[in-house]
Design a protein around this motif. Structure first.
Motif, PDB file in Angstrom:
ATOM      1  N   ALA A  68      33.116  48.036  36.395  1.00  5.80           N
ATOM      2  CA  ALA A  68      31.746  48.064  36.920  1.00  5.80           C
ATOM      3  C   ALA A  68      31.755  47.998  38.449  1.00  5.80           C
ATOM      4  O   ALA A  68      31.017  48.734  39.126  1.00  5.80           O
ATOM      5  CB  ALA A  68      30.950  46.885  36.349  1.00  5.80           C
ATOM      6  N   LEU A  69      32.597  47.119  38.987  1.00  7.71           N
ATOM      7  CA  LEU A  69      32.615  46.946  40.443  1.00  7.71           C
ATOM      8  C   LEU A  69      33.155  48.199  41.138  1.00  7.71           C
ATOM      9  O   LEU A  69      32.616  48.622  42.170  1.00  7.71           O
ATOM     10  CB  LEU A  69      33.453  45.717  40.809  1.00  7.71           C
ATOM     11  N   CYS A  70      34.202  48.795  40.557  1.00 11.39           N
ATOM     12  CA  CYS A  70      34.736  50.046  41.151  1.00 11.39           C
ATOM     13  C   CYS A  70      33.659  51.131  41.107  1.00 11.39           C
ATOM     14  O   CYS A  70      33.503  51.903  42.060  1.00 11.39           O
ATOM     15  CB  CYS A  70      35.992  50.497  40.407  1.00 11.39           C
ATOM     16  N   GLY A  75      46.693  35.947  44.132  1.00  6.30           N
ATOM     17  CA  GLY A  75      45.595  35.063  43.720  1.00  6.30           C
ATOM     18  C   GLY A  75      45.054  35.423  42.345  1.00  6.30           C
ATOM     19  O   GLY A  75      44.082  34.823  41.881  1.00  6.30           O
ATOM     20  N   GLY A  76      45.644  36.442  41.701  1.00  6.87           N
ATOM     21  CA  GLY A  76      45.250  36.802  40.331  1.00  6.87           C
ATOM     22  C   GLY A  76      43.941  37.582  40.271  1.00  6.87           C
ATOM     23  O   GLY A  76      43.353  37.979  41.289  1.00  6.87           O
ATOM     24  N   GLY A  77      43.480  37.796  39.028  1.00  6.12           N
ATOM     25  CA  GLY A  77      42.281  38.597  38.788  1.00  6.12           C
ATOM     26  C   GLY A  77      41.033  38.002  39.424  1.00  6.12           C
ATOM     27  O   GLY A  77      40.123  38.729  39.845  1.00  6.12           O
ATOM     28  N   LYS A  78      40.995  36.663  39.525  1.00  9.20           N
ATOM     29  CA  LYS A  78      39.805  36.030  40.134  1.00  9.20           C
ATOM     30  C   LYS A  78      39.681  36.434  41.589  1.00  9.20           C
ATOM     31  O   LYS A  78      38.591  36.735  42.079  1.00  9.20           O
ATOM     32  CB  LYS A  78      39.925  34.507  40.030  1.00  9.20           C
ATOM     33  N   ALA A  79      40.827  36.440  42.293  1.00  7.75           N
ATOM     34  CA  ALA A  79      40.781  36.837  43.701  1.00  7.75           C
ATOM     35  C   ALA A  79      40.369  38.305  43.807  1.00  7.75           C
ATOM     36  O   ALA A  79      39.603  38.681  44.698  1.00  7.75           O
ATOM     37  CB  ALA A  79      42.147  36.613  44.351  1.00  7.75           C
ATOM     38  N   LEU A  80      40.868  39.129  42.884  1.00  6.50           N
ATOM     39  CA  LEU A  80      40.496  40.553  42.890  1.00  6.50           C
ATOM     40  C   LEU A  80      38.980  40.716  42.736  1.00  6.50           C
ATOM     41  O   LEU A  80      38.325  41.387  43.536  1.00  6.50           O
ATOM     42  CB  LEU A  80      41.225  41.293  41.767  1.00  6.50           C
ATOM     43  N   GLY A  92      39.575  44.826  50.016  1.00  7.44           N
ATOM     44  CA  GLY A  92      39.858  43.394  50.176  1.00  7.44           C
ATOM     45  C   GLY A  92      40.793  42.798  49.145  1.00  7.44           C
ATOM     46  O   GLY A  92      41.019  41.586  49.155  1.00  7.44           O
ATOM     47  N   VAL A  93      41.354  43.611  48.238  1.00  6.49           N
ATOM     48  CA  VAL A  93      42.288  43.067  47.246  1.00  6.49           C
ATOM     49  C   VAL A  93      43.684  43.055  47.868  1.00  6.49           C
ATOM     50  O   VAL A  93      44.122  44.062  48.431  1.00  6.49           O
ATOM     51  CB  VAL A  93      42.288  43.922  45.950  1.00  6.49           C
ATOM     52  N   HIS A  94      44.358  41.910  47.784  1.00 10.86           N
ATOM     53  CA  HIS A  94      45.727  41.802  48.317  1.00 10.86           C
ATOM     54  C   HIS A  94      46.710  41.802  47.156  1.00 10.86           C
ATOM     55  O   HIS A  94      46.403  41.287  46.081  1.00 10.86           O
ATOM     56  CB  HIS A  94      45.870  40.524  49.144  1.00 10.86           C
ATOM     57  N   ARG A 114      38.721  39.040  35.321  1.00  8.13           N
ATOM     58  CA  ARG A 114      39.109  37.868  36.101  1.00  8.13           C
ATOM     59  C   ARG A 114      40.363  37.204  35.561  1.00  8.13           C
ATOM     60  O   ARG A 114      40.950  36.340  36.205  1.00  8.13           O
ATOM     61  CB  ARG A 114      37.937  36.882  36.195  1.00  8.13           C
ATOM     62  N   HIS A 115      40.809  37.598  34.380  1.00  7.99           N
ATOM     63  CA  HIS A 115      42.045  37.033  33.817  1.00  7.99           C
ATOM     64  C   HIS A 115      43.284  37.851  34.165  1.00  7.99           C
ATOM     65  O   HIS A 115      44.386  37.469  33.797  1.00  7.99           O
ATOM     66  CB  HIS A 115      41.953  36.993  32.292  1.00  7.99           C
TER      67      HIS A 115
END
Ligand SMILES: Cc1cc2nc3c(=O)[nH]c(=O)nc-3n(C[C@H](O)[C@H](O)[C@H](O)COP(=O)(O)OP(=O)(O)OC[C@H]3O[C@@H](n4cnc5c(N)ncnc54)[C@H](O)[C@@H]3O)c2cc1C
Length: 459
Positions: free
Chosen positions: A13-15, A125-130, A103-105, A43-44
């Motif tokens: 959705a975000l993409c 930082g995992g899916g939450k950071a993404l 902004g995804v690292h 987020r997982h």
């Protein structure tokens, strides 16, 4: 009214939302979860599988399209749409750059059973950071985001979506967007629907991800006659610790011990080759295999030296100094467990074990065989973890074309309806799974759906 309405609040959705906004459309996201539970299964997640012809930090070496496609063919047994699969593979490089530019690292993979440094880029930082990075981008771009907003129906009239009805702040609301992107995930958290395919067994499944994957939009579209793909029993399902919560346990409940032990059911019988292939290629079959066992439960049994070879579980191991003691703790028949371990040990070769790769260290004359890592279970204490099926996402979905347009029953595109992510992943994944491919499908099709929806809205 937004030009483009995006249903769902995960990666796909975000993409889609960011791509539609970048293409000049006004965009609204309706996310059924509250803000603190936003972004569904995304987020997982931890990584995305990316094609690359030269090293692209943090990805090492090369991972050519042909090798990526071969890997996919192996796990799906050929049950894939070649055109759509090739599209995802070829555009995965751009999708990776897109995530990075918003902004995804990324970081390199860990070693051990997760050794994917060449093929998969891990989210720092995992899916939450993404998802937090993508939400921050969406907010900066002026995308309207509504949480606690569950879409109830997407009303299809004269080959187009006329209006969308949703529930928000206790009220029934509707919108008439110019184009709609359905990115609302699978139906794996809807145990009643799973039960239609799996019968009573579904009640024993753990749902690894979001409880908001109720499949409401998918069901609604199916009822209005859109074309579907996939089989309702096909899904991504792994073995999780049976002590995992029913919903949202996430990645830590998965158990990686299987290649280094044996798996027995409630009758203390082995039922599948535990050493078929390395982790990223075979782990997603074990949920289904356990779902087919009586009571949908099983145990992985190994000995102390084996515990150094897999990622430790977040739950304590069940241990005993003897196999009889272990059987008693597990509630299994002690002579039956001793017999199965004894015949397994006798079938193991004397040498050749190498945990670092497929070692071909296979049992001799055993059925089912163990094709790799067949080492005797002989050094106490003996260890067990209880297992049950952990469903990640379902494959029954809507059928799309390469423009992410949802197809109707006659294979004609619905005029203004696009889909991305798990809701259409069955268009590509007929069975099996390749680690990191879910995020590749969602990112690539999210971008296509957003761009196409914005183009449609402008014209
Ligand atoms: C524990 C775990 C680990 C995983 N690890 C990886 C990994 O490392 N790499 C990988 O590639 N894949 C991984 N996956 C799979 C991956 O999560 C999915 O393939 C991907 O996130 C799908 O994205 P999506 O946007 O389609 O779905 P989701 O991220 O699930 O988003 C769907 C969204 O739709 C919303 N929604 C649902 N119904 C409605 C409605 N009626 N109205 C409005 N909103 C609605 C939900 O709240 C949710 O926000 C993992 C999954 C799990 C559970």
């Amino acid at each position: 009214m937004p030009d483009v309405l995006v249903i769902g609040g995960g990666n796909a959705a975000l993409c889609a939302a960011i791509s539609a906004r970048a293409a000049g459309a006004s965009v609204m996201i309706l996310e059924s979860a509250p803000r603190h539970m936003r972004a569904g299964n995304s987020r997982h997640t931890r990584n995305i599988r990316v094609m690359h012809t030269t090293p692209q930090a943090p990805l090492l070496g090369q991972y050519e399209a042909s090798e990526y496609f071969d890997d996919l063919l192996k796990v799906t047994g050929g049950r894939t749409d070649t055109g759509l699969a090739t599209l995802v593979i070829e555009q995965s490089t751009e999708a990776f750059q897109f995530l990075r530019s918003h902004g995804v690292h990324f970081q390199r993979a860990l070693s051990g059973t997760l050794n994917l440094s060449r093929t998969n880029a891990f989210f720092l930082g995992g899916g939450k950071a993404l998802v937090n990075a993508l939400y921050a981008t969406a907010e900066r771009m002026g995308i309207a985001i509504r949480y606690d907003a569950e879409v109830q129906s997407v009303v299809l009239r004269d080959q187009r979506i006329g209006f969308v009805e949703f529930q928000s702040e206790g009220e029934h609301k509707s919108l008439i967007p110019k184009a709609v992107v359905a990115a609302s995930g699978g139906f794996q958290a809807n145990l009643e629907w799973l039960g239609e395919a799996w019968g009573d067994a579904a009640a024993n499944f753990a749902v690894r991800g979001t409880p908001y994957a109720q499949g409401k939009v998918l069901r609604n579209l199916i009822e209005q006659g859109v074309a579907t793909v996939g089989d309702p029993t096909q899904c991504h399902a792994v073995a999780v610790d049976a002590r995992a919560p029913q919903f949202d346990g996430g990645i830590v409940t998965r158990l990686d011990a299987i290649p280094f032990g044996i798996v027995v059911n409630v009758r203390a019988e082995r039922f599948h080759d535990e050493g078929e292939d390395i982790w990223p290629k075979r782990y997603a079959i074990w949920g289904r295999l356990i779902a087919e066992q009586p009571g949908q439960c099983a145990w992985v049994i190994c000995d102390k030296p084996a515990t150094a070879l897999f990622m430790p579980s977040c739950y304590p191991a069940i241990e005993a100094d003897t196999l009889e003691g272990l059987a008693e703790r597990l509630g299994l028949d002690a002579p039956a467990l001793a017999k199965i371990v004894g015949s397994f040990n006798a079938a193991c070769p004397k040498s050749g074990f190498d945990a670092a790769g497929l070692d071909g260290c296979a049992t001799v004359g055993l059925s089912p065989p163990k094709s790799n890592w067949a080492a005797p279970i002989a050094t106490p204490p003996f260890i067990a973890y209880p297992l049950r099926p952990g469903i990640t996402f379902t494959y029954l979905g809507v059928k799309v074309d390469r423009h992410a347009r949802v197809q109707d029953a006659t294979d004609q595109p619905v005029d203004n309806l696009y889909a991305a992510g798990e809701i259409m992943a069955g268009s590509i994944l007929g069975q099996g799974y390749l680690a990191g491919f879910g995020m590749a499908i969602g990112s690539v099709f999210g971008r296509i759906a957003g761009q196409e929806a914005a183009r449609h809205a402008r014209t």
